[in-house]
Write an enzyme that holds these catalytic residues in place. Structure first.
Site, PDB file in Angstrom:
ATOM      1  N   SER A  18       0.863  -1.180   0.000  1.00 47.43           N
ATOM      2  CA  SER A  18       0.000   0.000   0.000  1.00 47.43           C
ATOM      3  C   SER A  18       0.901   1.232   0.000  1.00 47.43           C
ATOM      4  CB  SER A  18      -0.922  -0.055   1.220  1.00 47.43           C
ATOM      5  OG  SER A  18      -1.856   0.989   1.196  1.00 47.43           O
ATOM      6  N   HIS A  45      -2.735  -1.098  -3.193  1.00 45.87           N
ATOM      7  CA  HIS A  45      -3.899  -0.243  -2.940  1.00 45.87           C
ATOM      8  C   HIS A  45      -3.662   1.015  -3.754  1.00 45.87           C
ATOM      9  CE1 HIS A  45      -4.502  -2.069   1.342  1.00 45.87           C
ATOM     10  NE2 HIS A  45      -4.796  -2.917   0.379  1.00 45.87           N
ATOM     11  N   ASP A 138      -4.260  -4.819   6.069  1.00 48.67           N
ATOM     12  CA  ASP A 138      -4.697  -5.702   4.987  1.00 48.67           C
ATOM     13  C   ASP A 138      -3.520  -6.581   4.564  1.00 48.67           C
ATOM     14  OD1 ASP A 138      -6.217  -6.835   2.935  1.00 48.67           O
ATOM     15  OD2 ASP A 138      -5.689  -5.258   1.507  1.00 48.67           O
TER      16      ASP A 138
END
Lengths: 194, 274
Positions: A18, A45, A138
């Site tokens: 991310s 992401h 995540d």
């Protein structure tokens, strides 16, 4: 020409990240040779609208052929696949990608957990999961699932990551096979399939 | 046989049980996504394994009604993929202007976000009065929500941003009123919308549409089912009608056999040659 069975046996490398993940990939990907035998899936992401050019950006950092994933695309060994924005990315048993627009997981779509869990289910012990820099948790649960089916997992060393939360969550959640800088993770992936 | 393969069998039997008991056929859905939905429903139910969940599904119709929602509901947003809406306004709308009447079908409209989006585009382009919009979904609950047209304040922020990026020419806030911590879309937007239940998997084509929106619906279907549904959709389009798919979908080789040509390929807008 390899048979379908042999193609599947090579397994799948899944890399998630991310915030700071792109910078890590810029250092990791050049370690992989042009003829790297596995299929590699990259999931970052990203802004819901931006980053449509992520495949182009990444193709300047790797010698492997790069493809943006569309629904039902086949998983081809030796290619680097990039997850599209605003879809979850999953794997089907017949070596094809699947997309869906289910609700975000850990505020993320695409979610690294969804990809890792699906890869673990289909590729089992032939799954390798790598968790890079990021500011969310995540991916940690997905990493655990890859480990649970006998796959290999690695995390970026949090000291080398601008987002320490994500790789640290991976390290805290499961027994990680490798922790290292992006370059070291690239070398580690390379020697898995010499 | 490894545990993952055993789980695949359990999921298949579960879907078979639903089909035999209630007639809903989810057996040809894309395996990866339906498996994930089934496992989420299992976790939500508190049952230890799918066998237990299956027993409750088979013996308790009200429970099944809720579960069916969880297995099939589609999540969307207004003006998802703004670049699609820009292309629609600049390149499809000029063609639509040449028709005296417009028939537009939103398949799998779920809770209606995209239907209101289309209604807004048609309003701003001066085409709403001549349009009839058919909004269909499998789920009665989703359709009820779609008809109501109320959305939470959080998602409205996203809708507004999408609207602006998608070429909106007005003020998005003029299309809704604040209501109960959320917003209610204006009644005028659904004046020419008919909402009704339709199952893409088992129901027939219905005809002579000028535009069909089927965005991110087919991704949930397995290959055979997807082909069948695309066949139904192609039969439902008039000559020169448009089929709009989601950003990461492609017709592929089926496009040719069903007589579709690329209209704006990067936005997945296809035209039926008939």
């Amino acid at each position: 020409m390899k048979t379908k069975r042999e193609m599947a046996d090579l397994g799948l490398v899944c890399i998630g990240g991310s915030q700071g993940g792109f910078e890590a990939l810029e250092k990791l990907l050049p370690q992989l040779p042009a003829d790297y035998p596995c299929a590699v899936v990259v999931l970052l992401h990203q802004y819901r609208h931006g980053a449509g050019n992520l495949p182009e950006l990444l193709s300047t950092r790797t010698a492997m052929p790069v493809k943006a994933v569309h629904d039902r695309d086949p998983v081809i060994p030796g290619h680097l696949f990039v997850a599209p924005a605003n879809y979850h990315l999953l794997l089907e048993r017949h070596h094809a990608f699947a997309l869906n627009t289910d609700a975000p997981v850990q505020y993320a779509r695409p979610s690294i957990d969804v990809l890792f869990e699906s890869a673990a289910h289909v590729y089992g012990p032939r799954t390798t999961g790598v968790l890079l820099s990021g500011a969310s948790i995540d991916g940690a649960s997905g990493l655990k699932q890859i480990k649970a089916v006998g796959g290999l997992v690695a995390c970026q060393h949090p000291d080398t990551a601008s987002g320490k939360v994500m790789p640290q969550a991976g390290i805290d959640t499961t027994t990680v096979d490798k922790v290292g800088s992006p370059q070291e993770l690239g070398q580690w992936l390379k020697q898995l399939h010499p | 046989m490894n545990p993952a393969e055993v789980e695949d069998i359990e999921v298949r039997l579960f879907l078979e049980a639903i089909h035999r008991r209630y007639g809903y056929d989810l057996r040809d859905y894309a395996p990866a996504s339906i498996r994930r939905r089934v496992l989420l429903a299992l976790a939500k139910s508190g049952h230890a394994h799918l066998g237990q969940l299956q027993h409750e599904v088979l013996t308790c119709p009200p429970f099944f009604a809720h579960l069916l929602e969880d297995l099939t509901v589609r999540v969307s947003e207004m003006f998802r993929d703004p670049s699609f809406y820009r292309a629609f306004r600049t390149q499809v709308v000029p063609v639509l202007r040449t028709y005296p009447l417009l028939k537009i079908w939103h398949t799998g409209c779920a809770t209606g976000e995209e239907v209101y989006g289309t209604a807004i585009v048609l309003t701003e382009e001066g085409l709403y009065e001549r349009a009839q919009i058919y909004a269909t979904d499998l789920s009665p609950q989703a359709l009820a929500q779609a008809k109501e047209g109320t959305y939470s304040s959080e998602v409205v922020k996203t809708f507004t941003e999408n609207y602006q990026r998608g070429g909106g020419t007005g003020n998005f806030a003029a299309y809704y009123t604040e209501a109960y911590g959320g917003v209610a879309m204006n009644e005028a937007l659904r004046r020419n919308v008919s909402f009704f239940q339709h199952n893409l998997v088992s129901d027939h084509a219905f005809g002579e549409m000028h535009v069909i929106f089927c965005r991110n619906v087919l991704i949930y279907f397995g290959n055979d089912l997807r082909e069948r549904v695309l066949n139904t959709l192609s039969q439902s389009l008039c000559a020169g009608g448009f089929l709009c798919l989601g950003a990461s979908e492609r017709l592929g080789r089926l496009g040719e056999s069903l007589a579709f040509s690329d209209f704006i390929s990067e936005e997945r807008i296809y035209r039926h040659e008939n």
